[in-house]
Structures are given as C-alpha cells and as structure tokens.
Scaffold this motif. Structure first.
Motif, PDB file in Angstrom:
ATOM      1  N   ALA A  33       4.582   9.491 -13.418  1.00 14.09           N
ATOM      2  CA  ALA A  33       4.371   8.169 -13.640  1.00 14.09           C
ATOM      3  C   ALA A  33       5.613   7.359 -14.427  1.00 14.09           C
ATOM      4  O   ALA A  33       5.386   6.160 -14.444  1.00 14.09           O
ATOM      5  CB  ALA A  33       3.111   8.036 -14.646  1.00 14.09           C
TER       6      ALA A  33
ATOM      7  N   SER B 283       6.840   3.164 -14.682  1.00 18.06           N
ATOM      8  CA  SER B 283       6.253   2.674 -15.908  1.00 18.06           C
ATOM      9  C   SER B 283       7.286   1.588 -16.496  1.00 18.06           C
ATOM     10  O   SER B 283       6.438   0.750 -17.493  1.00 18.06           O
ATOM     11  CB  SER B 283       6.298   3.667 -17.157  1.00 18.06           C
ATOM     12  OG  SER B 283       7.533   4.079 -17.482  1.00 18.06           O
TER      13      SER B 283
ATOM     14  N   ARG C 155       0.427   5.361 -15.015  1.00 16.39           N
ATOM     15  CA  ARG C 155       1.669   4.508 -15.019  1.00 16.39           C
ATOM     16  C   ARG C 155       1.413   3.666 -16.233  1.00 16.39           C
ATOM     17  O   ARG C 155       2.229   3.343 -16.975  1.00 16.39           O
ATOM     18  CB  ARG C 155       1.935   3.793 -13.747  1.00 16.39           C
ATOM     19  CG  ARG C 155       2.953   2.926 -13.861  1.00 16.39           C
ATOM     20  CD  ARG C 155       3.212   2.108 -12.589  1.00 16.39           C
ATOM     21  NE  ARG C 155       2.228   1.046 -12.682  1.00 16.39           N
ATOM     22  CZ  ARG C 155       2.284  -0.012 -13.306  1.00 16.39           C
ATOM     23  NH1 ARG C 155       3.498  -0.201 -14.065  1.00 16.39           N
ATOM     24  NH2 ARG C 155       1.413  -1.182 -13.399  1.00 16.39           N
TER      25      ARG C 155
ATOM     26  N   GLU D 212      -2.142   4.838 -10.915  1.00 21.72           N
ATOM     27  CA  GLU D 212      -1.934   3.627 -11.674  1.00 21.72           C
ATOM     28  C   GLU D 212      -2.118   3.903 -13.004  1.00 21.72           C
ATOM     29  O   GLU D 212      -1.710   3.295 -14.054  1.00 21.72           O
ATOM     30  CB  GLU D 212      -2.617   2.515 -10.873  1.00 21.72           C
ATOM     31  CG  GLU D 212      -2.578   1.095 -11.423  1.00 21.72           C
ATOM     32  CD  GLU D 212      -1.290   0.427 -11.574  1.00 21.72           C
ATOM     33  OE1 GLU D 212      -0.934  -0.471 -12.277  1.00 21.72           O
ATOM     34  OE2 GLU D 212      -0.237   0.867 -10.907  1.00 21.72           O
TER      35      GLU D 212
END
Length: 387
Positions: free
Chosen positions: A238, A242, A206, A203
């Motif tokens: 990622a 995104s 991302r 996360e």
C-alpha cells in the motif's frame, strides 16, 4: 521489503522527534476549539484499556494534549451524536466514524474465518440481531447475560453472538456504559454515506497507511504498520500509493516514510508538560519510543509485583519534547499518591512536580504525596517543589 526510491529528505534525529511530537499533538498550541473530537480525528485511533488509576487511558489521551478537559466532556465527545465507534485497530480502539469504510478489509477477513474459538447453536446469532432491532442499543447483559459463570473467557452464547456480529460489522459498539460495551445495529449507528463495504482491500490498506503516516509524522515500516495492526506485507503493497514519501533519519537503521505535509515547515511552538498513558499512541510501540526518545518503557501491570522496576502503571513524563522520567500513581481519597517516581536527573524535578499538580487537580485531588523517588537525592527537591 519495499524497494525504495531515493529519499525525499534527510532528517536529523531531533527533526524526526519534533515532527513526531507535532503530528501527535504535543508541539504547538492545542486546538481547543476542536477539542476531544479533534484529538480523536488527528490521532485516528485512541486505545481503550480496562486499567484505571488516574483515569482510563482513553481519558488520559485528550488530557495529555488539551489539559484539564472535564472527564464527562471526554465521554460525551466520544460517544454522542455518532461521532465514533469502537473496533479492532491497534487494539480495541475508539475510531472516528469517518474511518468505518476503511475497516471493510478487516470485517471481510473476520467473516471468512473458517473457525471460531466459541461455537454457536443454530439461531443464536439471529436472535441477538432481532433483539437489537426491536429493543434498540443493549449491553451483553441486557441481551441475556455476558458470562456462563466460569472464568472471564467463558462467554454466554449471547455475548459470543454479539461479539461476532461486531467483528462482522453488522453490529457496532456505540459507547461504553460502566465499561460494558453498548451494541447497536450498524444500519442505525453508522451514517448512510459511510455504511458500506465498497472499498476493496487495497484501497482500505492504502488509506490506513496514509492516515497512520500522518498521525505519526514520520515512521518506519513497522511503526506505520503497527498503528492499525497491519502486516508488513500489507504495508509494502500500500505504501507506494499512500502519498507518504521515503526519508532518511539520522541514527535510524531502517528506512522511513513521512507525511509530506510534515516536511513543509520546521516544527515550532510550545511543548506540553504532562504524564502519558502507557497506551498513548506517542509511545505505544516501545521500539519506536526507544529509537526516538532514548527511553525504554514497559507496562508492568502484568509483571509480578516483586519484579516490577517502575511500578504497576508507570506513566512517562513528557516535558520539553523529551521523556524525563516516570511515575506510578495511585489515589488515596483526595490525595494523589506518587508511589514510585523515577527521574532522569535534577532537570526533571520541576516538570514532574508540575505534571503531578496538574494531574491531581484534574482528578479532584487537592494534595500529592510522594512515597519513593529514584534517585533518592531528588526526593527532597521534588517534595519541596510540590509544596
């Protein structure tokens, strides 16, 4: 490399250039109401550097976008009321405080490193933490001294300990005082709602890929990954989540991604005419600068003087959305000295004169002196335009 779906758009080289300029705050009316903090939030990272010619690089970044904003105003905007922190991003950077959670992946990586170049005796780390807890924000000197007396890398134990705590995230750099880092405990300096490492690595990556794409407008894998010094494989993992979309850019050999919001309308508005810090995020990745602007730039501060082509701290000239030349500036009292001016042609004369006059006024100089101009035949027109 990531397997790409079909491009969402095909951009001309000129469209990509204007998208990049708008994303970086150089095309369209500047948001003066948001000011320096707005610039920081828009860019997501403002690089710090020790070199100070006109001013330090982190001052030059908002100046280039907003004009002659007061230098004290710049410092106060960065460092007061907990709006930012310093951490390792593209390099040592000022970052919006909202990005604290996004660097949890990097803090975890630092904590898990099996070895360090500097050893610490038992209790040294805890001693620094106790000092900060009891005495409040301190510099390394105030913690017991920054150096042992040897070369610049010969740090004292207190400096090693507090820098390690900084990388771990237990300590935060909350400002620079006389260019010295001022350290405080993260639990005091970071707002409660942000003081966590709850985001997993995926996360964090991302979000950083998305933010870098938004700050650049459009970029290749290396452009976007380099923004926060991510690895290529981290970008690959990622990018699909995104929100960035694949695009094809005329003349770009490699695939690219864009912020979808940047594709919604044609970039229009006033172009800035200004001098750029070599550490400005518009141009800090040299291959991207050459690809977008056809302009090869190199910081020559660490090149032997005899081998320099454009000067110690050559600052590119941006005007009309193009890079038209560069100048190596210096100061002599209240005179701004253009030690080496390199111009791409006669059309660069008036913009260079304008940029030099504005920069001189910003740093409190009331005159500009030109020493060398390349090509030589543009020296007289430049001097005439300045006077």
């Amino acid at each position: 490399m990531t397997t790409l779906p079909p491009p969402a758009a095909e951009l001309s080289a000129d469209e990509a250039r204007r998208i990049a300029l708008r994303a970086q705050g150089f095309l369209g009316a500047p948001d003066r109401k948001a000011g320096v903090r707005g610039v920081l939030r828009r860019l997501g990272a403002v690089q710090l550097d020790t070199i100070s010619v006109l001013a330090r690089s982190h001052e030059l970044i908002p100046y280039a976008r907003l004009g002659a904003v007061g230098r004290r105003t710049v410092e106060e905007a960065y460092w007061t009321e907990g709006h930012s922190f310093e951490y390792w991003s593209h390099a040592a950077c000022i970052l919006p405080i909202e990005e604290w959670p996004h660097f949890a992946f990097r803090r975890r990586a630092y904590r898990s490193r099996p070895q360090w170049h500097h050893e610490l005796s038992d209790g040294a780390y805890d001693t620094v933490i106790r000092q900060l807890r009891s005495q409040g924000p301190l510099t390394a000197t105030e913690l017991g001294g920054a150096k042992n007396g040897g070369p610049w890398w010969d740090w004292s134990e207190a400096k090693v300990a507090v820098e390690r705590a900084l990388m771990y995230g237990e300590v935060v750099c909350t400002e620079r005082r006389g260019w010295k880092r001022v350290y405080d405990l993260a639990e005091r300096a970071v707002p409660d709602g942000l003081l966590h490492d709850e985001l997993d690595d995926a996360e964090c990556l991302r979000r950083l890929v998305r933010l870098a794409g938004e700050a650049l407008g459009v970029g290749t894998r290396s452009d976007i990954a380099d923004y926060h010094r991510l690895k290529g494989e981290q970008f690959d993992a990622a990018v699909a989540g995104s929100g960035l979309v694949p695009v094809r850019v005329e003349g770009w050999e490699k695939p690219a991604w864009a912020d979808p919001a940047a594709l919604e309308n044609v970039p229009r508005g006033r172009h800035r005419t200004t001098l750029l810090s070599p550490f400005d995020s518009l141009i800090w990745e040299r291959p991207r600068t050459e690809r977008i602007f056809g302009f090869a730039h190199r910081l020559e501060a660490y090149v032997p003087k005899a081998k320099r082509v454009h000067g110690y701290f050559a600052m590119p000239l941006l005007s009309g959305g193009r890079l038209l030349g560069r100048v190596d500036p210096a100061r002599d009292g209240r005179t701004l000295v253009a030690r080496q001016v390199s111009l791409d042609g006669p059309k660069a004369v008036a913009p260079m004169a304008q940029a030099l006059r504005e920069a001189a006024g910003w740093v409190g100089c009331d005159a500009v002196r030109v020493e060398r101009v390349d090509p030589l035949e543009l020296a007289a027109p430049l001097v005439a335009d300045l006077t």
